[in-house]
Design a protein around this motif. Structure first.
Motif, PDB file in Angstrom:
ATOM      1  N   ALA A 509      27.428   9.660 -11.097  1.00 29.39           N
ATOM      2  CA  ALA A 509      28.247   8.728 -10.312  1.00 29.39           C
ATOM      3  C   ALA A 509      28.598   9.390  -8.996  1.00 29.39           C
ATOM      4  O   ALA A 509      28.677  10.612  -8.912  1.00 29.39           O
ATOM      5  CB  ALA A 509      29.522   8.368 -11.085  1.00 29.39           C
ATOM      6  N   GLU A 510      28.755   8.554  -7.971  1.00 31.00           N
ATOM      7  CA  GLU A 510      29.153   9.128  -6.675  1.00 31.00           C
ATOM      8  C   GLU A 510      30.651   8.979  -6.515  1.00 31.00           C
ATOM      9  O   GLU A 510      31.223   7.927  -6.790  1.00 31.00           O
ATOM     10  CB  GLU A 510      28.437   8.423  -5.512  1.00 31.00           C
ATOM     11  N   ALA A 511      31.277  10.085  -6.093  1.00 30.72           N
ATOM     12  CA  ALA A 511      32.720  10.045  -5.836  1.00 30.72           C
ATOM     13  C   ALA A 511      32.935   9.595  -4.390  1.00 30.72           C
ATOM     14  O   ALA A 511      32.387  10.184  -3.464  1.00 30.72           O
ATOM     15  CB  ALA A 511      33.336  11.434  -6.031  1.00 30.72           C
ATOM     16  N   VAL A 568      29.645  14.557  -4.876  1.00 25.52           N
ATOM     17  CA  VAL A 568      30.708  14.547  -3.864  1.00 25.52           C
ATOM     18  C   VAL A 568      30.064  14.642  -2.483  1.00 25.52           C
ATOM     19  O   VAL A 568      29.154  15.444  -2.266  1.00 25.52           O
ATOM     20  CB  VAL A 568      31.677  15.722  -4.085  1.00 25.52           C
ATOM     21  N   ASN A 569      30.550  13.803  -1.561  1.00 24.28           N
ATOM     22  CA  ASN A 569      30.025  13.840  -0.191  1.00 24.28           C
ATOM     23  C   ASN A 569      30.612  15.031   0.568  1.00 24.28           C
ATOM     24  O   ASN A 569      31.799  15.351   0.440  1.00 24.28           O
ATOM     25  CB  ASN A 569      30.374  12.550   0.547  1.00 24.28           C
ATOM     26  N   LEU A 570      29.775  15.646   1.366  1.00 21.61           N
ATOM     27  CA  LEU A 570      30.190  16.841   2.092  1.00 21.61           C
ATOM     28  C   LEU A 570      30.134  16.573   3.598  1.00 21.61           C
ATOM     29  O   LEU A 570      29.314  15.794   4.060  1.00 21.61           O
ATOM     30  CB  LEU A 570      29.236  17.982   1.728  1.00 21.61           C
ATOM     31  N   ILE A 600      26.234  17.742  -4.754  1.00 26.18           N
ATOM     32  CA  ILE A 600      26.720  17.723  -3.368  1.00 26.18           C
ATOM     33  C   ILE A 600      25.812  16.810  -2.565  1.00 26.18           C
ATOM     34  O   ILE A 600      24.589  16.971  -2.603  1.00 26.18           O
ATOM     35  CB  ILE A 600      26.661  19.153  -2.761  1.00 26.18           C
ATOM     36  N   GLU A 601      26.404  15.846  -1.824  1.00 27.73           N
ATOM     37  CA  GLU A 601      25.589  14.981  -0.963  1.00 27.73           C
ATOM     38  C   GLU A 601      25.730  15.441   0.481  1.00 27.73           C
ATOM     39  O   GLU A 601      26.846  15.548   1.002  1.00 27.73           O
ATOM     40  CB  GLU A 601      26.035  13.517  -1.099  1.00 27.73           C
ATOM     41  N   ILE A 602      24.572  15.705   1.079  1.00 28.75           N
ATOM     42  CA  ILE A 602      24.598  16.112   2.483  1.00 28.75           C
ATOM     43  C   ILE A 602      23.706  15.169   3.274  1.00 28.75           C
ATOM     44  O   ILE A 602      22.922  14.413   2.694  1.00 28.75           O
ATOM     45  CB  ILE A 602      24.073  17.554   2.661  1.00 28.75           C
ATOM     46  N   MET A 630      20.097  14.564  -0.698  1.00 27.72           N
ATOM     47  CA  MET A 630      19.983  14.216   0.712  1.00 27.72           C
ATOM     48  C   MET A 630      20.367  12.757   0.865  1.00 27.72           C
ATOM     49  O   MET A 630      19.641  11.874   0.401  1.00 27.72           O
ATOM     50  CB  MET A 630      18.546  14.471   1.180  1.00 27.72           C
ATOM     51  N   ASP A 631      21.513  12.535   1.534  1.00 31.56           N
ATOM     52  CA  ASP A 631      22.092  11.191   1.648  1.00 31.56           C
ATOM     53  C   ASP A 631      21.478  10.440   2.834  1.00 31.56           C
ATOM     54  O   ASP A 631      20.937  11.058   3.746  1.00 31.56           O
ATOM     55  CB  ASP A 631      23.615  11.363   1.857  1.00 31.56           C
ATOM     56  N   ASP A 632      21.579   9.146   2.799  1.00 31.87           N
ATOM     57  CA  ASP A 632      21.183   8.289   3.935  1.00 31.87           C
ATOM     58  C   ASP A 632      19.772   8.588   4.429  1.00 31.87           C
ATOM     59  O   ASP A 632      19.515   8.548   5.632  1.00 31.87           O
ATOM     60  CB  ASP A 632      22.169   8.451   5.107  1.00 31.87           C
ATOM     61  N   ILE A 651      16.753  12.550  -3.342  1.00 30.79           N
ATOM     62  CA  ILE A 651      16.717  11.845  -2.069  1.00 30.79           C
ATOM     63  C   ILE A 651      17.379  10.491  -2.279  1.00 30.79           C
ATOM     64  O   ILE A 651      17.037   9.759  -3.210  1.00 30.79           O
ATOM     65  CB  ILE A 651      15.265  11.622  -1.606  1.00 30.79           C
ATOM     66  N   LYS A 652      18.386  10.200  -1.411  1.00 30.39           N
ATOM     67  CA  LYS A 652      19.039   8.886  -1.517  1.00 30.39           C
ATOM     68  C   LYS A 652      18.569   8.025  -0.351  1.00 30.39           C
ATOM     69  O   LYS A 652      18.850   8.321   0.813  1.00 30.39           O
ATOM     70  CB  LYS A 652      20.565   9.060  -1.470  1.00 30.39           C
ATOM     71  N   ILE A 653      17.837   6.962  -0.710  1.00 33.80           N
ATOM     72  CA  ILE A 653      17.307   6.074   0.336  1.00 33.80           C
ATOM     73  C   ILE A 653      18.448   5.221   0.884  1.00 33.80           C
ATOM     74  O   ILE A 653      19.193   4.589   0.128  1.00 33.80           O
ATOM     75  CB  ILE A 653      16.213   5.154  -0.230  1.00 33.80           C
ATOM     76  N   ALA A 687      18.110   4.868  -4.919  1.00 30.95           N
ATOM     77  CA  ALA A 687      18.226   3.829  -3.883  1.00 30.95           C
ATOM     78  C   ALA A 687      19.671   3.359  -3.840  1.00 30.95           C
ATOM     79  O   ALA A 687      20.267   3.058  -4.867  1.00 30.95           O
ATOM     80  CB  ALA A 687      17.300   2.664  -4.193  1.00 30.95           C
ATOM     81  N   GLU A 688      20.233   3.362  -2.602  1.00 29.26           N
ATOM     82  CA  GLU A 688      21.636   2.974  -2.424  1.00 29.26           C
ATOM     83  C   GLU A 688      21.751   1.502  -2.069  1.00 29.26           C
ATOM     84  O   GLU A 688      20.825   0.918  -1.520  1.00 29.26           O
ATOM     85  CB  GLU A 688      22.245   3.749  -1.250  1.00 29.26           C
ATOM     86  N   GLY A 689      22.889   0.942  -2.303  1.00 27.31           N
ATOM     87  CA  GLY A 689      23.221  -0.392  -1.785  1.00 27.31           C
ATOM     88  C   GLY A 689      22.425  -1.505  -2.455  1.00 27.31           C
ATOM     89  O   GLY A 689      22.095  -2.508  -1.816  1.00 27.31           O
TER      90      GLY A 689
HETATM   91 CA    CA Z   1      27.028   9.442  -0.185  1.00 28.54          CA
END
Ligand code: CA
Ligand code: C2E
Ligand code: CA
Length: 730
Positions: A509-511, A568-570, A600-602, A630-632, A651-653, A687-689
């Protein structure tokens, strides 16, 4: 016969004696031992103004008042008083026994006299013969002589004193002069003496040392610096008017040595006048103040100019703006204030390094200068922010022309170290007096308009509109409240579960941070995270987020739920914090969280700024067993080399690709490529969103590992998330 003859001889002798006695000028008086006068000569008559018959038989005390007084004190005659009186107090001089006394004339006047007394014995009878001399005249002469001598002595004394003083004075003056000469010779300041026509007569060694000119160069000439002072006519004019008015002048100017080198000179002139007030000479004192003047100029420059671009800095900008506003206000004219922020500058700085970033700023400043008119001011406010003051604006509609010129000029390629680099500008414009009357308002306006330009997709200009004020104020309010939010426990983490498409289970899960402020309500992290990054508060808040995530993960484990990794987003700032890895390790230990429970999301841009350190930091985290995502992905460079260089697990698309996946073939293709690439590199893909079933189906078809989005679950507060997890476990 014999007796008669003897008697005759005796008489004869007596007569002769009497004659002699009567011719001598001194008074001769004979008295017996009781002081009764027996005989007196003619001179005695004259001296005491008494006749012979009055004298003879009279007591001597009648002539000698002091003797009389003495006698009276003793109570009358007795014994040989007179003999003792007359023979006492004698001064023994070579001429016999004398005493000083006072005589009393019959007219009552008292006069000084000298008495010499001889005692004669006539059988048993004692006789005294006194020689009385009136010393009035003698005393007078002696007195005047004494006076004359005293006076002379006094005058001699005075004159001697005068002379010694004169000599001492002269010697001192000579000493002083010699000393002054010595001092002047050893002064660090150059000293020159000129005549009344300002022609040099003498200079000291320092003058030569400072200016290079020797006595022979200058004698009979005017000091060469005069020509350099003349270069500034107002200074030259002031100098002469001061010298004429007060006889003095002090000033500084740039001049040249004999060898032509430039230096700053300080000159003090003093006119030297004679007793009548005519100027006879000038004393000139010079010193070399180059160092100080350069320091001053450097300090002035540093205080007012930006050292990199040489443009006015913020403080000079504020000065100029104030001046221009006052001026325009008086003339009833318009002024435009423009804020320019370079878009993409950070990227250049991060990718090509600070040196190239500096080059870009310099080049950009030159381009800005080429876009403006004479009288406009371009200043650098710091970083990649510039401003232009445009006074004397005929028509506010002219401002966009300049703004467009700036945009066009900035959009040309910058060539930096062989690279072609492209940036753009976001410009905010505000007009005086339409938008605001004072400097600080105008600055706020321009800033707000510039923000709007950035929001509008950059590379454009925006005029200030009144609604922007609200935005600026809001930002300020946010900032103030944010600084206290952590202490007030206003942050909370929401958890958005991800769905594993293969197993249909939740593995992670993403915080996501939430800020609930009593005054502002719910504030989106998209709004407050950038502000926290700006203020640096993100380091503390970020640490709090990691700690909280770890505690939550542990709590889920303790509740018997299967491990759900929390991502967690950094922020870039956190990654740059040297103690970051240690802090994370501590938190894991303290909370008893296994490293595999944390992710860790960067973002890519975070890796660009200090790639070397980022590699090391992320390497350590990865070695500890912490996963890194790797975010976004897709919005930045989407560079393969990053994926290889850094220990990226996931990898987060970015959701911008996901949202159009069902309708835009390009986006679908991009997603397919990213997934294929990730597979090849052995990375897992999220995949996000994901908001719809269609999107989910396509992603599943493309073999995406996990999906995250409203379709599956919105970000949920802790208790709801826990419930959701439990419901999914069944
Ligand atoms: Ca994020
Ligand atoms: P992000 O890392 O890309 O986070 C995902 C954002 O997408 C979240 O917005 C999330 O609520 C939203 N989202 C999730 N599913 C959907 C969907 O189906 N449709 C749409 N339209 N949106 C969806 P949120 O929570 O507002 O966070 C915004 C950004 O704030 C995050 O973007 C992240 O960059 C940042 N952020 C959030 N929490 C933190 C944090 O603790 N630390 C740091 N440094 N940044 C954070
Ligand atoms: Ca994201």
């Amino acid at each position: 016969t014999e007796r008669v003859r003897a008697a005759a001889t005796l008489r004869d002798r007596e007569v002769r004696l009497r004659g002699i006695m009567n011719t001598v000028v001194e008074a001769i008086i004979t008295m017996d031992q009781d002081g009764v006068i027996v005989s007196a000569n003619k001179a005695a008559e004259a001296m005491f103004a008494l006749r012979q018959r009055d004298l003879v038989g009279a007591p001597i005390t009648r002539l000698l008042p002091a003797c009389g007084a003495d006698l009276e004190a003793k109570g009358g005659f007795g014994g040989d008083f007179i003999a003792r009186y007359l023979t006492s107090g004698w001064a023994h001089s070579g001429e016999g026994r004398r005493r000083e006394d006072q005589g009393l004339r019959s007219d009552g006047t008292v006069f000084p006299m000298e008495i010499a007394v001889a005692e004669l014995r006539d059988g048993s009878q004692r006789l005294f013969t006194g020689l009385f001399r009136d010393t009035t005249e003698e005393n007078r002469i002696r007195e005047s002589l004494r006076q004359a001598r005293d006076e002379l002595e006094h005058r001699v004394e005075e004159r001697t004193l005068e002379l010694t003083q004169e000599v001492a004075e002269r010697r001192r003056a000579e000493d002083e002069l010699r000393l002054a000469g010595l001092v002047i010779d050893h002064l660090n300041e150059g000293v020159a003496i000129t005549d009344s026509n300002c022609l040099v007569r003498s200079i000291n060694a320092a003058w030569t040392r400072i200016s290079g000119y020797t006595v022979t160069d200058l004698e009979g000439k005017r000091p060469p610096s005069e020509e350099f002072i003349k270069a500034d006519p107002s200074l030259y004019e002031r100098m002469w008017s001061d010298i004429r008015r007060t006889g003095r002048w002090d000033g500084e100017y740039w001049t040249e040595r004999k060898d032509g080198t430039r230096y700053a000179e300080r000159l003090s002139v003093a006119a030297i006048t004679d007793a009548d007030g005519n100027v006879t000479q000038h004393a000139l004192v010079i010193s070399d103040v180059t160092k100080r003047k350069e320091d001053e100029e450097r300090i002035r420059f540093q205080a007012n100019y930006d050292s990199l671009t040489k443009l006015p800095n913020r403080s000079l900008f504020l000065d100029r703006l104030g001046q221009n506003l006052a001026h325009m206000g008086r003339q009833g004219r318009n002024l435009a204030l423009m804020f320019i922020d370079l878009d993409g500058f950070k990227l250049v700085n991060d990718t090509l390094g600070h040196d190239m970033g500096d080059e870009l700023l310099k080049e950009a400043s030159e381009r800005l200068l080429s876009c403006i008119r004479n009288g406009d001011t371009v200043a650098r406010l710091g970083g990649d922010e510039f401003t232009v003051i445009m006074p004397n604006l005929e028509d506010p509609r002219n401002a966009p022309i300049v703004a467009q010129r700036v945009l066009d000029s900035l959009s040309q390629a910058f060539v930096l170290g062989g690279h072609e680099v492209f940036v753009s500008g976001s410009i905010g414009i505000t007009i005086f007096p339409d938008d605001a009357n004072d400097a600080s308002e105008l600055i706020k306006n321009a800033d707000a308009a510039m923000y709007r330009a950035k929001e509008q997709g950059k590379a454009n200009y925006q005029f200030f509109t009144s609604d922007m004020n609200a935005e600026v104020k809001e930002r300020l309010v946010l900032k103030n409240n944010l600084s206290k939010a952590l202490a007030r426990d206003e942050f909370e983490l929401y958890y958005q579960p991800k769905l594993d498409l293969m197993t249909g289970r939740i593995r992670s899960a993403e915080a996501l941070m939430r800020w609930q402020n009593p005054e502002l309500g719910n504030v989106s992290p998209a709004r407050f995270i950038p502000i926290l990054e700006e203020t640096g508060g993100v380091v503390e808040v970020g640490a709090w987020a990691i700690e909280t995530a770890c505690r939550r993960h542990k709590a889920w484990l303790d509740e018997g739920l299967p491990p759900v990794r929390i991502a967690v987003n950094l922020s870039a700032r956190q990654l740059r914090d040297l103690s970051f890895v240690d802090r994370v390790r501590e938190v894991l230990e303290e909370t008893g969280t296994p490293p595999s429970g944390l992710e860790i999301e960067i973002t890519e841009s975070m890796l660009m700024s200090d790639a070397e350190r980022a590699v090391r930091t992320l390497g350590k985290l990865s070695d500890m067993g912490i996963k890194i995502a790797m975010d976004d992905f897709g919005t930045g460079y989407s560079s393969l080399s990053y994926l290889k260089k850094f220990p990226i697990d996931t990898i987060k698309i970015d959701r911008s690709f996901v949202s159009d996946i069902a309708t835009d073939p390009d986006d679908a293709e991009i997603i397919r490529t990213i997934i294929t690439m990730g597979r090849t590199l052995n990375r897992s893909i999220v995949a996000e969103g994901v908001e719809t079933q269609d999107q989910l189906d396509l992603l599943r078809a493309y073999d995406c590992d996990e999906i995250q989005g409203y379709f599956f679950s919105r970000p949920l507060p802790w208790d709801k998330a826990t419930d959701f997890l439990k419901s999914q476990m069944i």
